[in-house]
Design an enzyme around this catalytic site. Sequence first.
Site, PDB file in Angstrom:
ATOM      1  N   SER A   1      37.077  59.809  18.424  1.00 27.05           N
ATOM      2  CA  SER A   1      37.616  58.409  18.626  1.00 27.05           C
ATOM      3  C   SER A   1      39.162  58.381  17.932  1.00 27.05           C
ATOM      4  O   SER A   1      39.759  57.512  18.237  1.00 27.05           O
ATOM      5  CB  SER A   1      36.859  57.477  17.611  1.00 27.05           C
TER       6      SER A   1
ATOM      7  N   HIS B   1      37.287  50.174  12.924  1.00 28.24           N
ATOM      8  CA  HIS B   1      37.355  51.336  13.808  1.00 28.24           C
ATOM      9  C   HIS B   1      38.698  50.953  14.676  1.00 28.24           C
ATOM     10  O   HIS B   1      39.742  51.970  14.876  1.00 28.24           O
ATOM     11  CB  HIS B   1      36.107  51.403  14.732  1.00 28.24           C
TER      12      HIS B   1
ATOM     13  N   ASP C   1      38.816  48.313  21.732  1.00 36.85           N
ATOM     14  CA  ASP C   1      38.070  48.868  20.625  1.00 36.85           C
ATOM     15  C   ASP C   1      37.259  47.482  19.783  1.00 36.85           C
ATOM     16  O   ASP C   1      37.060  46.842  20.782  1.00 36.85           O
ATOM     17  CB  ASP C   1      39.140  49.648  19.699  1.00 36.85           C
TER      18      ASP C   1
END
Length: 764
Positions: A549, A221, A148
Amino acid sequence: MRLFLGVSSHHVWTWLLVLLMGSNNAMSTPEEHQTYIIHMDNSHKPASFSTHESWHRSTLASLSPYHSLSDKEMLLYSYNHVMHGFSARLTPSQLSELEKLPAHRATYRESFGKLFTTHTTKFLGLKRNSGIWPTASFGKDVIIGIIDTGVWPESASFSDRGMSPVPERWKGECENGTAFSPSLCNKKLIGARSFSKGLQAAGIKISEDLDYDSARDFYGHGTHTASTAAGNYVLGAGHFGYATGTARGIAPGAHVAMYKVLWATDSETSAATDVLAGMDQAITDGVDIMSLSLGFDQTPYFDDIIAIASLSAIEKGIFVVCAAGNDGPGWNSTYNGAPWIMTVGAGTVDRNFVATMTLGNGLTIEGTSYFPQGIYITNALLYYGKGNTSKEICDFSALDPREVAGKVVLCDNSTSIDVHTQMYEVERAGAKAGIFLIDKPTLDPEDYSIPSLVLQTGSSDSVREYAMTVKNATVKEMRFLLTKLGTKPAPQVAYFSSRGPDPVSPGVLKPDILAPGEDVLAAVAPNRPYMETGIYDLVTDYALYSGTSMAAPHAAGVAALLRAVHRDWSPGAIRSAIMTTAITIDSTYMTFIDQWTGLPATPLDFGAGHINPNKAMDPGLIYDIDLQDYIQFLCGLGYNDRQMSAVLRRREWDCKEGPTNLNYPSFVAIFTKATNSPTVKNFTRVVTNVGGDTAVYQAVLEVPTGMRIRIEPNTLTFTGKDQKQWFDLSVEIDTEAPDVIYGYLRWVDQHNHIVSSPVVAIKT
Ligand SMILES: *[C@@H]1O[C@H](CO)[C@@H](O)[C@H](O)[C@H]1NC(C)=O
Ligand SMILES: *[C@@H]1O[C@H](CO)[C@@H](O)[C@H](O)[C@H]1NC(C)=O
Ligand SMILES: *[C@@H]1O[C@H](CO)[C@@H](O)[C@H](O)[C@H]1NC(C)=O
Ligand SMILES: *[C@@H]1O[C@H](CO)[C@@H](O)[C@H](O)[C@H]1NC(C)=O
Ligand SMILES: *[C@@H]1O[C@H](CO)[C@@H](O)[C@H](O)[C@H]1NC(C)=O
Ligand SMILES: *[C@@H]1O[C@H](CO)[C@@H](O)[C@H](O)[C@H]1NC(C)=O
């Protein structure tokens, strides 16, 4: 509207990485260096080289040096697991020289892309004292590798309070780098590495004010996905007063390793070579579960590096979970649909974030809002175009600041103007607050840059009528602070969640499963404002994000719990357990609703159903799949030898006689509409008893009109654990059946095991 990530989109869920294959190569001039991924045949490595890397270097050094790059500068990564080969910067003539070598197997051009992108544990039925959490010791000793954007190591979610020691088999490490010292790792965060050589080889700079040249997360994220999968307990976490409670990951006892491959750069690109390197390293380091909330454009498996790398991980017993993508609600939009990957779509949870409003006539209405709590509006005039009901009242520069100052502006739904534009306009004109009448949920939490309330059009008629008919209409009060549970049928299929049939293999049902992916509260990077409201820049440690996600790490967490309970289960067995125990009805006992249409969804939207961790622990039967099954499946795709060898990373394989349909826990029959085309399809499956020693299963069929399912035999008797039984299933549809029709096969035994599989027929 200002955005908090420098992403050129308003949607957090558009952070799915789409790599536009080959797009950067168009401008190449002869003899310029380009990055390629070169797949080599390992059996050609002369014994004199002790490592593959030394062989790769020597191969590169032997190429004609038209340019002055040394082999050190040419080689980016040597790959050991995800493929046998390397990535390197080569001129076209060097490449063609290399491609003539007997050891050369395949070339992939570097590809680039841009990012598109507290309550959930309770919603999933996870309890401290019963079910899979205590049985799995909360995921103790399991290692989840996250590919990620990096991690914010100081987040309380990565505290190692109560964690077991780092497993001895762990070979990973925490790399030193910008704003990241190895001492930041602990028993929770046990690995953190970053991969950017591919990006840098393409001349893309990691600029200091845009990202950290280390595993530290800039976007937030990766911090969010990692803490969703395995964050520790954090009391009092919340998104500006919403969703306050205890934040924790799905497997709070599991260890986390971060592989940063996504970078914030001027063009928000990320290189395939780096993604491969991260996955390769994760395999070397010894992760048990790999979670990817990113994807490449859909291509055949021999061109899809995530598919290739994942198959290599699966061979080593690593469970691979990927986000299905955010290209819904259109069909045929799933990413990462290779049958060895667990592909996860996004569902909503039974929670609403609301604000209330009381109008001058006493009417009190509730709407959606994520505006931070602590601000109220009282006794303001309601502005609705001064009786001008022209629908464009909140269009770009339509509002007159002198007219709306201090008022609450009502923006009507019945317009083609995007709600982001409307909100921006209300903010620009300096109104006190806005009320937006819209049909579809298209605003993200950070979009609420002014005090505002969103009303679904159904409940908005009374507000519109009041505003239109009453002179000097007023808003008595607006309050922003409520989180409501159990307010709507849940789960629903989130409107953005990518839908099947899978563009690459429509015959394998994708997505596999639904997991929470809307308004998921988890840790973020508190390095810059999450949202900007008027004069305030608000920073937060925990925030609500939406997207597949967010769904993928939920499934990764559940897989970690299952791995902790069943150490001997294969990745195929774990996936089967998750799929056959999934929930297929919502909180009102109806089929899941599609959030976009408001109509019942189908398995093309939700796969086997919504993930149900406690049941997955004890599925009764599993549909296991091993490497040979995947080989048979690939043989059935008609790939040539080069293509087969690219996916399988070996020179020899055995396309045995026999069925090429996989032993998958779901069924898809594809028919054509042409007259006289077949209307029957047959499947063979084998199930393994993982429940009690003796069990008798009956087939229970749920079949709609227009479809018939035959099953032979319809009783399966097991006299011992790990016994296998075969069965045949045949699907027949009427010629006038709808284009998508589905039922369920459920194997039910006397010990309350229900092993459920969707059976879907599609007419194309
Ligand atoms: C760690 O990285 C920082 C930043 O790149 C650097 O200044 C420092 O010297 C490095 N420390 C070690 C021990 O390599
Ligand atoms: C109503 O709005 C439209 C479009 O903005 C404008 O052309 C028209 O003059 C307005 N009418 C009144 C009465 O304000
Ligand atoms: C606006 O809302 C009304 C119901 O209040 C609905 O009938 C109408 O279709 C909506 N218009 C648009 C363009 O969404
Ligand atoms: C509406 O407000 C204006 C200005 O504040 C005032 O002059 C007028 O009397 C009000 N009309 C009604 C019907 O309350
Ligand atoms: C499905 O999507 C793929 C890739 O995006 C495309 O090539 C294909 O034509 C689509 N198929 C259908 C039936 O829409
Ligand atoms: C499918 O199975 C049925 C029995 O369930 C059998 O009669 C039929 O011949 C089979 N069809 C094919 C194409 O194998």
